[in-house]
Design a protein around this motif. Structure first.
Motif, PDB file in Angstrom:
ATOM      1  N   ALA A   1      12.962   2.436  -4.855  1.00 21.94           N
ATOM      2  CA  ALA A   1      13.269   3.756  -4.306  1.00 21.94           C
ATOM      3  C   ALA A   1      14.464   4.375  -5.013  1.00 21.94           C
ATOM      4  O   ALA A   1      14.510   5.581  -5.257  1.00 21.94           O
ATOM      5  CB  ALA A   1      13.534   3.644  -2.803  1.00 21.94           C
TER       6      ALA A   1
ATOM      7  N   ASP B   1      12.989  12.573  -5.918  1.00 20.44           N
ATOM      8  CA  ASP B   1      11.982  11.983  -5.045  1.00 20.44           C
ATOM      9  C   ASP B   1      10.583  12.215  -5.610  1.00 20.44           C
ATOM     10  O   ASP B   1      10.206  13.328  -5.934  1.00 20.44           O
ATOM     11  CB  ASP B   1      12.084  12.599  -3.647  1.00 20.44           C
ATOM     12  CG  ASP B   1      11.062  12.006  -2.711  1.00 20.44           C
ATOM     13  OD1 ASP B   1       9.992  12.606  -2.583  1.00 20.44           O
ATOM     14  OD2 ASP B   1      11.336  10.949  -2.123  1.00 20.44           O
TER      15      ASP B   1
ATOM     16  N   VAL C   1       6.260   0.511   0.160  1.00 22.39           N
ATOM     17  CA  VAL C   1       6.746   1.836   0.547  1.00 22.39           C
ATOM     18  C   VAL C   1       7.731   1.696   1.702  1.00 22.39           C
ATOM     19  O   VAL C   1       7.719   0.704   2.415  1.00 22.39           O
ATOM     20  CB  VAL C   1       5.588   2.778   0.956  1.00 22.39           C
ATOM     21  CG1 VAL C   1       4.639   3.002  -0.205  1.00 22.39           C
ATOM     22  CG2 VAL C   1       4.825   2.224   2.153  1.00 22.39           C
TER      23      VAL C   1
ATOM     24  N   GLU D   1       9.920   7.225   3.252  1.00 23.63           N
ATOM     25  CA  GLU D   1       8.989   7.834   2.297  1.00 23.63           C
ATOM     26  C   GLU D   1       7.728   8.308   3.001  1.00 23.63           C
ATOM     27  O   GLU D   1       7.214   9.397   2.720  1.00 23.63           O
ATOM     28  CB  GLU D   1       8.632   6.837   1.188  1.00 23.63           C
ATOM     29  CG  GLU D   1       9.726   6.632   0.173  1.00 23.63           C
ATOM     30  CD  GLU D   1       9.394   5.545  -0.814  1.00 23.63           C
ATOM     31  OE1 GLU D   1       9.891   5.624  -1.950  1.00 23.63           O
ATOM     32  OE2 GLU D   1       8.650   4.603  -0.451  1.00 23.63           O
TER      33      GLU D   1
ATOM     34  N   ARG E   1       8.386  11.442   4.985  1.00 21.45           N
ATOM     35  CA  ARG E   1       8.591  12.629   4.154  1.00 21.45           C
ATOM     36  C   ARG E   1       7.300  13.106   3.489  1.00 21.45           C
ATOM     37  O   ARG E   1       7.270  14.191   2.924  1.00 21.45           O
ATOM     38  CB  ARG E   1       9.616  12.336   3.046  1.00 21.45           C
ATOM     39  CG  ARG E   1      11.030  12.171   3.521  1.00 21.45           C
ATOM     40  CD  ARG E   1      12.025  12.356   2.359  1.00 21.45           C
ATOM     41  NE  ARG E   1      11.737  11.508   1.223  1.00 21.45           N
ATOM     42  CZ  ARG E   1      12.205  10.268   1.075  1.00 21.45           C
ATOM     43  NH1 ARG E   1      12.953   9.731   2.027  1.00 21.45           N
ATOM     44  NH2 ARG E   1      11.928   9.571  -0.009  1.00 21.45           N
ATOM     45  N   ASN E   2       6.262  12.284   3.542  1.00 22.17           N
ATOM     46  CA  ASN E   2       5.020  12.651   2.873  1.00 22.17           C
ATOM     47  C   ASN E   2       4.478  13.957   3.451  1.00 22.17           C
ATOM     48  O   ASN E   2       4.321  14.093   4.674  1.00 22.17           O
ATOM     49  CB  ASN E   2       3.981  11.540   3.039  1.00 22.17           C
ATOM     50  CG  ASN E   2       2.713  11.813   2.251  1.00 22.17           C
ATOM     51  OD1 ASN E   2       1.903  12.635   2.654  1.00 22.17           O
ATOM     52  ND2 ASN E   2       2.541  11.121   1.142  1.00 22.17           N
TER      53      ASN E   2
ATOM     54  N   GLN F   1       1.319   9.416  -3.855  1.00 23.67           N
ATOM     55  CA  GLN F   1       1.598   8.180  -3.128  1.00 23.67           C
ATOM     56  C   GLN F   1       0.808   7.024  -3.720  1.00 23.67           C
ATOM     57  O   GLN F   1       1.324   5.902  -3.875  1.00 23.67           O
ATOM     58  CB  GLN F   1       1.239   8.336  -1.645  1.00 23.67           C
ATOM     59  CG  GLN F   1       1.671   7.179  -0.770  1.00 23.67           C
ATOM     60  CD  GLN F   1       3.159   7.225  -0.464  1.00 23.67           C
ATOM     61  OE1 GLN F   1       3.621   8.061   0.284  1.00 23.67           O
ATOM     62  NE2 GLN F   1       3.917   6.308  -1.061  1.00 23.67           N
TER      63      GLN F   1
END
Length: 380
Positions: A12, A20, A148, A152, A155-156, A206
């Motif tokens: 990350a 990001d 993941v 994350e 925030r997708n 993703q």
């Protein structure tokens, strides 16, 4: 430190160094690269379609309608005709991401399958399968989830959009991990292109992120190639048809025309479609969305230019417009509906098609899971 010693936080942090990953996928520069790559893929398909494998699909939450047909089904048939190996998922497990039950799931699965085949998808060329029938695909969720972070996932953009659509209902674990499940859908068969609209690019990112992180953590230098290819977006210009009430087309709103509806039912629904008070018909999506939507539907069904159709109707008003749309839709879909009726009457054939597709998907998923277990040193 070896790649196997890297933590999620390490990965990350590396991603943060360049911004990001999911947010970056929507930046102007990133989108420009995606558009350029998509155009390159189109050329490469014409040169050698055997280089590509496509994964796409639908949730069986109701019968497919004209929005599905013009938005995705036609393009899938075209990819099949161009020689691209295609996998289509009927995502039955994803029905329960935001629902308390599955509803008439069996009926809906076979209805979607009949729609696919009637529209022109050929089970000899295209593998059609269901989530719940492919255990190894779903088992990939476990190692993928370790790659993941919670933040994350939250925030997708797709997770946020789906959560907002639930009107404040508590988010299920399946909904939160929806992007990871979709990554498993794409990566289990090593699909390297996924047809998406521009707004869906972050969701595909993703899967790319998971493929890359799996290689960083478990990849073997002697393997010669990664376990999972990073899938590319095949961008499509999605035509957003409105529902017959002038709002977003949705199965839950009852403002759709289903592929399986007969000509009379179609005529009745279109007769009630929303227009406006101006008798002069024009194609002006910004200022006259309802009228323009009907003009567009007639154009797509007949293969004509919407401006030409609007000019031909002129001051004929909404009644004439609806008549033109009804004739165009019923003529275009007549052979598809006839074929669909034949398919729906032959349950045995539909079951055999799905059984073959599930068997093919299982064969590939089992082989992929074996590769994953080998890479993770979990073969005992």
């Amino acid at each position: 430190m070896t790649s196997a010693d890297r933590t999620i936080e390490d990965a990350a942090t590396d991603d943060a160094a360049v911004g990001d990953a999911l947010a970056a996928s929507t930046s102007d520069a990133s989108l420009a690269r995606t558009i350029a790559r998509s155009a390159q893929i189109e050329t490469e398909i014409d040169q050698d379609p055997s280089k590509f494998r496509v994964l796409t699909g639908d949730r069986p939450t109701g019968n497919l309608h004209l929005g599905h047909y013009f938005g995705t089904l036609r393009s899938r048939v075209l990819l099949q005709q161009r020689g691209v190996e295609t996998f289509i998922l009927i995502a039955d497990y994803q029905v329960i991401t935001d629902r308390d039950g599955v509803g008439p799931i069996r009926e809906r699965v076979y209805s979607v399958l009949a729609d696919y085949l009637a529209a022109g998808l050929d089970p000899e060329q295209t593998t059609i399968f269901t989530h719940s029938s492919v255990p190894a695909l779903n088992q990939l969720m476990l190692p993928f989830l370790s790659l993941v972070t919670d933040s994350e996932l939250r925030r997708n953009p797709t997770v946020k959009a789906e959560f907002e659509a639930t009107s404040g209902r508590p988010m299920s674990g399946l909904l939160l991990t929806y992007p990871v499940h979709q990554a498993a859908d794409i990566l289990f068969c090593k699909a390297n292109i996924v047809p998406v609209g521009k707004d869906q690019v972050p969701h595909l990112e993703q899967a790319r992120l998971i493929a890359r992180r799996f290689e960083e953590r478990y990849g073997r230098a002697d393997a010669g190639q990664p376990v999972f290819p990073a899938p590319d977006a095949l961008l499509s210009e999605v035509t957003n048809l409105l529902g017959t009430d002038g709002t977003k087309m949705s199965k839950s709103k009852g403002n759709t025309i289903e592929l399986g509806m007969d000509a009379d039912t179609t005529a009745k629904i279109l007769k009630k479609a929303v227009t406006d008070a101006d008798r002069n018909i024009t194609f002006d999506p910004v200022n006259r969305p309802e009228v323009s939507n009907l003009v567009l539907l007639a154009a797509m069904s007949s293969g004509r230019d919407p401006q030409e159709i609007a000019a031909q109707i002129g001051d004929g008003g909404g009644g004439t417009l609806k008549k033109v749309v009804t004739e165009a839709v019923n003529e275009h879909f007549a052979p598809i509906r006839a074929r669909r009726a034949e398919l729906a009457a032959d349950q045995g054939y539909l079951e055999s098609v799905l059984a073959r597709g599930n068997a093919r998907a299982n064969e590939i998923a089992d082989a992929t899971l074996d590769e994953v277990r080998t890479a993770m040193q979990m073969t005992y």
